[in-house]
Scaffold this motif. Structure first.
Motif, PDB file in Angstrom:
ATOM      1  N   HIS A  95     112.763  84.007  75.869  1.00 54.22           N
ATOM      2  CA  HIS A  95     114.225  84.110  75.750  1.00 54.22           C
ATOM      3  C   HIS A  95     114.802  83.197  74.662  1.00 54.22           C
ATOM      4  O   HIS A  95     115.994  82.890  74.684  1.00 54.22           O
ATOM      5  CB  HIS A  95     114.913  83.803  77.087  1.00 54.22           C
ATOM      6  N   THR A  96     113.965  82.778  73.735  1.00 56.57           N
ATOM      7  CA  THR A  96     114.419  81.936  72.629  1.00 56.57           C
ATOM      8  C   THR A  96     114.579  82.780  71.372  1.00 56.57           C
ATOM      9  O   THR A  96     113.704  83.590  71.054  1.00 56.57           O
ATOM     10  CB  THR A  96     113.415  80.802  72.363  1.00 56.57           C
ATOM     11  N   HIS A  97     115.689  82.596  70.673  1.00 53.86           N
ATOM     12  CA  HIS A  97     115.909  83.246  69.390  1.00 53.86           C
ATOM     13  C   HIS A  97     116.095  82.183  68.317  1.00 53.86           C
ATOM     14  O   HIS A  97     116.860  81.226  68.507  1.00 53.86           O
ATOM     15  CB  HIS A  97     117.140  84.150  69.434  1.00 53.86           C
ATOM     16  N   LEU A  98     115.402  82.377  67.206  1.00 52.96           N
ATOM     17  CA  LEU A  98     115.528  81.472  66.072  1.00 52.96           C
ATOM     18  C   LEU A  98     116.691  81.876  65.177  1.00 52.96           C
ATOM     19  O   LEU A  98     117.014  83.062  65.044  1.00 52.96           O
ATOM     20  CB  LEU A  98     114.249  81.475  65.236  1.00 52.96           C
ATOM     21  N   ASP A  99     117.293  80.889  64.547  1.00 50.96           N
ATOM     22  CA  ASP A  99     118.235  81.104  63.449  1.00 50.96           C
ATOM     23  C   ASP A  99     117.772  80.204  62.308  1.00 50.96           C
ATOM     24  O   ASP A  99     117.886  78.985  62.384  1.00 50.96           O
ATOM     25  CB  ASP A  99     119.660  80.749  63.877  1.00 50.96           C
ATOM     26  N   LEU A 100     117.226  80.830  61.257  1.00 50.74           N
ATOM     27  CA  LEU A 100     116.687  80.079  60.115  1.00 50.74           C
ATOM     28  C   LEU A 100     117.627  80.102  58.918  1.00 50.74           C
ATOM     29  O   LEU A 100     117.251  79.651  57.834  1.00 50.74           O
ATOM     30  CB  LEU A 100     115.329  80.660  59.706  1.00 50.74           C
ATOM     31  N   GLY A 101     118.848  80.603  59.116  1.00 51.72           N
ATOM     32  CA  GLY A 101     119.714  80.915  57.988  1.00 51.72           C
ATOM     33  C   GLY A 101     119.951  79.779  57.020  1.00 51.72           C
ATOM     34  O   GLY A 101     119.750  79.920  55.810  1.00 51.72           O
ATOM     35  N   ALA A 102     120.397  78.614  57.524  1.00 54.85           N
ATOM     36  CA  ALA A 102     120.804  77.550  56.608  1.00 54.85           C
ATOM     37  C   ALA A 102     119.625  77.004  55.817  1.00 54.85           C
ATOM     38  O   ALA A 102     119.692  76.894  54.579  1.00 54.85           O
ATOM     39  CB  ALA A 102     121.487  76.430  57.391  1.00 54.85           C
TER      40      ALA A 102
ATOM     41  N   ASP B  61     118.783  72.386  64.660  1.00 54.77           N
ATOM     42  CA  ASP B  61     117.729  72.941  65.510  1.00 54.77           C
ATOM     43  C   ASP B  61     117.682  74.457  65.320  1.00 54.77           C
ATOM     44  O   ASP B  61     118.698  75.139  65.491  1.00 54.77           O
ATOM     45  CB  ASP B  61     118.023  72.605  66.979  1.00 54.77           C
ATOM     46  N   PRO B  62     116.514  75.021  64.971  1.00 57.77           N
ATOM     47  CA  PRO B  62     116.454  76.466  64.720  1.00 57.77           C
ATOM     48  C   PRO B  62     116.528  77.321  65.975  1.00 57.77           C
ATOM     49  O   PRO B  62     116.620  78.547  65.862  1.00 57.77           O
ATOM     50  CB  PRO B  62     115.109  76.644  64.021  1.00 57.77           C
ATOM     51  N   THR B  63     116.510  76.729  67.168  1.00 57.14           N
ATOM     52  CA  THR B  63     116.517  77.537  68.394  1.00 57.14           C
ATOM     53  C   THR B  63     117.931  77.833  68.892  1.00 57.14           C
ATOM     54  O   THR B  63     118.126  78.135  70.072  1.00 57.14           O
ATOM     55  CB  THR B  63     115.700  76.864  69.516  1.00 57.14           C
ATOM     56  N   VAL B  64     118.928  77.788  68.010  1.00 58.64           N
ATOM     57  CA  VAL B  64     120.318  78.059  68.412  1.00 58.64           C
ATOM     58  C   VAL B  64     120.677  79.541  68.258  1.00 58.64           C
ATOM     59  O   VAL B  64     121.846  79.897  68.371  1.00 58.64           O
ATOM     60  CB  VAL B  64     121.314  77.202  67.604  1.00 58.64           C
ATOM     61  N   GLY B  65     119.692  80.399  68.018  1.00 55.28           N
ATOM     62  CA  GLY B  65     119.996  81.804  67.756  1.00 55.28           C
ATOM     63  C   GLY B  65     120.778  82.482  68.869  1.00 55.28           C
ATOM     64  O   GLY B  65     121.763  83.191  68.617  1.00 55.28           O
ATOM     65  N   ARG B  66     120.371  82.293  70.122  1.00 53.15           N
ATOM     66  CA  ARG B  66     121.081  82.916  71.235  1.00 53.15           C
ATOM     67  C   ARG B  66     122.487  82.334  71.391  1.00 53.15           C
ATOM     68  O   ARG B  66     123.425  83.057  71.746  1.00 53.15           O
ATOM     69  CB  ARG B  66     120.292  82.756  72.535  1.00 53.15           C
ATOM     70  N   ALA B  67     122.647  81.057  71.149  1.00 57.83           N
ATOM     71  CA  ALA B  67     123.981  80.453  71.221  1.00 57.83           C
ATOM     72  C   ALA B  67     124.904  81.059  70.164  1.00 57.83           C
ATOM     73  O   ALA B  67     126.083  81.328  70.439  1.00 57.83           O
ATOM     74  CB  ALA B  67     123.881  78.938  71.050  1.00 57.83           C
ATOM     75  N   MET B  68     124.384  81.286  68.969  1.00 58.13           N
ATOM     76  CA  MET B  68     125.195  81.916  67.917  1.00 58.13           C
ATOM     77  C   MET B  68     125.650  83.303  68.344  1.00 58.13           C
ATOM     78  O   MET B  68     126.814  83.676  68.177  1.00 58.13           O
ATOM     79  CB  MET B  68     124.375  81.993  66.621  1.00 58.13           C
ATOM     80  N   THR B  69     124.736  84.058  68.930  1.00 58.34           N
ATOM     81  CA  THR B  69     125.076  85.402  69.389  1.00 58.34           C
ATOM     82  C   THR B  69     126.113  85.349  70.504  1.00 58.34           C
ATOM     83  O   THR B  69     127.071  86.134  70.531  1.00 58.34           O
ATOM     84  CB  THR B  69     123.817  86.125  69.872  1.00 58.34           C
TER      85      THR B  69
END
Length: 324
Positions: A148-155, A95-103
């Motif tokens: 308040h959603t951050h994307l993580d598209l890295g993988a 799921d790309p919406t895990v950006g805030r969780a990663m931070t």
């Protein structure tokens, strides 16, 4: 009777990129400079578009404006569509919406810049907002993230870049090409005799030995996801970079690594990441995809699925592993 001279060994170049290592091999040594130029151009473009760690990246701008509707560039739209497709195919396991969780876990800068031991307390974990809440029109490229959603598209962006760079380099040079980004790799053009020999290990950066299991690849792609390489400590806990969207925490350990073969690197990466997130459920899920896969549990026991060949030890080439 005439005999054909043996083909020269593939030429290779490796360099840091996207917080990991880029490796390029070509079957024609004279084609290496042209193929490298293609790869470096693709890497530069995706870094400027999709990096979580660059203040000037398009992804940073998109995350900063979550809640507002904006128009994104064509390259960003392509990366986002790949991420949304991965989420749909895995029912949200990727799921790309895990950006805030990663931070929140502390992965808020390039991995090389992370403090290996961080005494700061962990904030309460929260599930990812969920990819279904993203509003995106591919035709107009209009995007609205939930507030308040951050994307993580890295993988997925990295895997798309490997696919695109290999295709473009093979078209530009007319020879066989292998592109590996952090061990997730794709090949294009005519493979060398016997195929590309790929070592299988937890960490792509470790040198291969005569005992390293290996596989021959003639087309398509391989990707490996794992929990042993990109790790750090926070508040006394060992964390890693693969987040369960349902909890917002690092995935609980079931598989040490998951390696999947597919037609494209983005599909292989999607499936290997999903396998780590799904844990014990990954076996049935992977069988349902019919993608060849190799799972290694925490004790080193190996499971082969959907026609993955038995392990064989031979002198390998690039080693999958260390997914971003």
């Amino acid at each position: 009777m005439t005999t054909r001279a043996p083909a020269p060994p593939p030429a290779e170049v490796a360099f840091p990129a996207l917080g990991t290592t880029a490796v390029l091999l070509v079957t024609d040594p004279q084609a290496l400079p042209a193929a490298e130029a293609v790869l470096r151009a693709e890497l530069s473009a995706v870094d400027l578009t999709c990096s979580r760690f660059r203040p000037d990246s398009e992804l940073t701008r998109v995350n900063r404006n979550a809640g507002d509707t904006m128009t994104v560039s064509a390259p960003f739209a392509e990366a986002l569509q790949a991420a949304l497709r991965a989420a749909r195919l895995t029912d949200g396991a990727v799921d790309p919406t895990v950006g805030r969780a990663m931070t929140a876990l502390g992965y808020d800068r390039t991995f090389a810049s992370l403090h290996p031991e961080d005494a700061r307390p962990l904030p309460p974990a929260q599930p990812a907002p969920g990819w279904r809440r993203i509003v995106f029109d591919p035709r107009s490229r209009r995007l609205r993230l939930p507030p308040h959603t951050h994307l993580d598209l890295g993988a997925t962006a990295k895997a798309c870049t490997a696919d695109r760079a290999a295709r473009r380099a093979a078209a530009a040079t007319g020879c066989g090409v292998l592109v590996s980004l952090g061990g997730d790799l794709t090949v294009a053009g005519q493979a060398p005799d016997g195929g590309w020999r790929i070592g299988l290990a937890d960490d792509h950066a470790q040198p291969a030995t005569d005992h390293t299991p290996a596989i021959a690849v003639t087309s398509g792609a391989l990707a490996t996801s794992g929990i042993r390489v990109r790790t750090w400590q926070r508040a006394g806990r060992i964390l890693h970079h693969i987040v369960d969207p349902a909890t917002g925490e690092s995935v609980g350990p079931v598989w040490r690594t998951a390696t999947v073969a597919a037609a494209t690197c983005v599909d292989a990466n999607t499936a290997s990441t999903a396998a780590i997130v799904l844990g014990h459920r990954a076996v049935d899920w992977l069988r349902g995809t019919a993608l060849p896969a190799r799972l290694v549990d925490l004790d080193g026991n190996v499971m082969h699925l959907s026609g993955w060949p038995p392990d064989s030890a031979t002198t390998p080439g690039p080693t999958p592993g260390d997914p971003r």
